[in-house]
Design an enzyme around this catalytic site. Sequence first.
Site, PDB file in Angstrom:
ATOM      1  N   GLU A   1      33.527  51.807  38.040  1.00 57.47           N
ATOM      2  CA  GLU A   1      33.892  51.564  39.440  1.00 57.47           C
ATOM      3  C   GLU A   1      35.374  51.841  39.679  1.00 57.47           C
ATOM      4  O   GLU A   1      35.759  52.326  40.750  1.00 57.47           O
ATOM      5  CB  GLU A   1      33.529  50.144  39.835  1.00 57.47           C
TER       6      GLU A   1
ATOM      7  N   GLU B   1      25.177  46.951  35.015  1.00 56.97           N
ATOM      8  CA  GLU B   1      25.302  45.558  35.454  1.00 56.97           C
ATOM      9  C   GLU B   1      23.973  44.829  35.608  1.00 56.97           C
ATOM     10  O   GLU B   1      23.865  43.634  35.282  1.00 56.97           O
ATOM     11  CB  GLU B   1      26.073  45.483  36.789  1.00 56.97           C
TER      12      GLU B   1
END
Length: 247
Positions: free
Chosen positions: A107, A127
Site C-alpha cells: 500500500e 490481509e
Amino acid sequence: MTNLIIEEGADRVVWRLNRPEARNAIDREMVAALHEACAAVEEEPRVVLLTGEGPAFAAGADIAQLRERNRDDALRGINSKIFDRIHRLPMPTIALLDGYALGGGAELAYACDFRIGTPRTRIGNPETGLGILAAAGAAWRLAELVGEPLAKEILLAGRVLNADEAQTVRLLNEVVEPADLIAAGHRLADRVTAQAPLATRLMKAVFHAPRDAHPLVDDVAQAVLFETEEKHARMTAFLERRQGRNR
C-alpha cells in the site's frame, strides 16, 4: 529517527525504511518518522526516492503491533493517513522495491507515483488471510492501477505478483537488477527534475484532482504557469534551438 534513514539532496531526497531485522515492517515509530520526513518535503518540495534496507522493501505492517490494535486505532487511520500524505506530496515519489512489498508495504508502494522493482520483487495484499482487510489505500488505489479483475484477485484471493507479472500490468514501471535499483531511481529522478519544477508540481496536482474539478483546475494551473519567467525562458530556448537546426 533510526527507523528511517534520510539522505538529503538539492532536488531530491532518499528515504530508507530501516528495520531490516523485521523486513522493514511498518510500525508506529516508522509512521512517526515518515510524518516528519513528509513535513520537510512539504516545506521544501523535492522528488522522493523511497526504498528499504536489507532484503525487503517492506513486508507489511508490524503484525505484533497490529494484533493489539482495536476499533479506535482503526478509526484513527494510522497507516492510511501517512500513505495518503505521501501520495499528496508536491513532487513525484519513486518507490524502489527489492524483495517483499506486502500488505502495508504494498500500500505504501501504491501511494507513490512510480515503482521500480527487481527480479526478486513480490507485491500483494494478504490481509484477509490475517482476518483484516487492506485498509490503507489498496481497496481503491489498486483497481485504479491494475484494473478491477486483477485487483480483486490480489485483495480477495491473496494473489502475490512477481516482478514480471507486476511489470506486465505496469504496476512496476521498470525491473532492474538489485545492484542497479538505486541508480535506476536516480535516473528517473533526473528525468523528473529536468522538467520545470512548478509545472511538475501543478501537473501532479491537476492529475490527481477530482473529475468534477476539471477543466477549471487545468485552466487555473495553466494561467499560473503562463505568467512565470521559466515558461518564457524555456519556450524561448526551444524556439532558438529549432531556428538553429533550420539554418
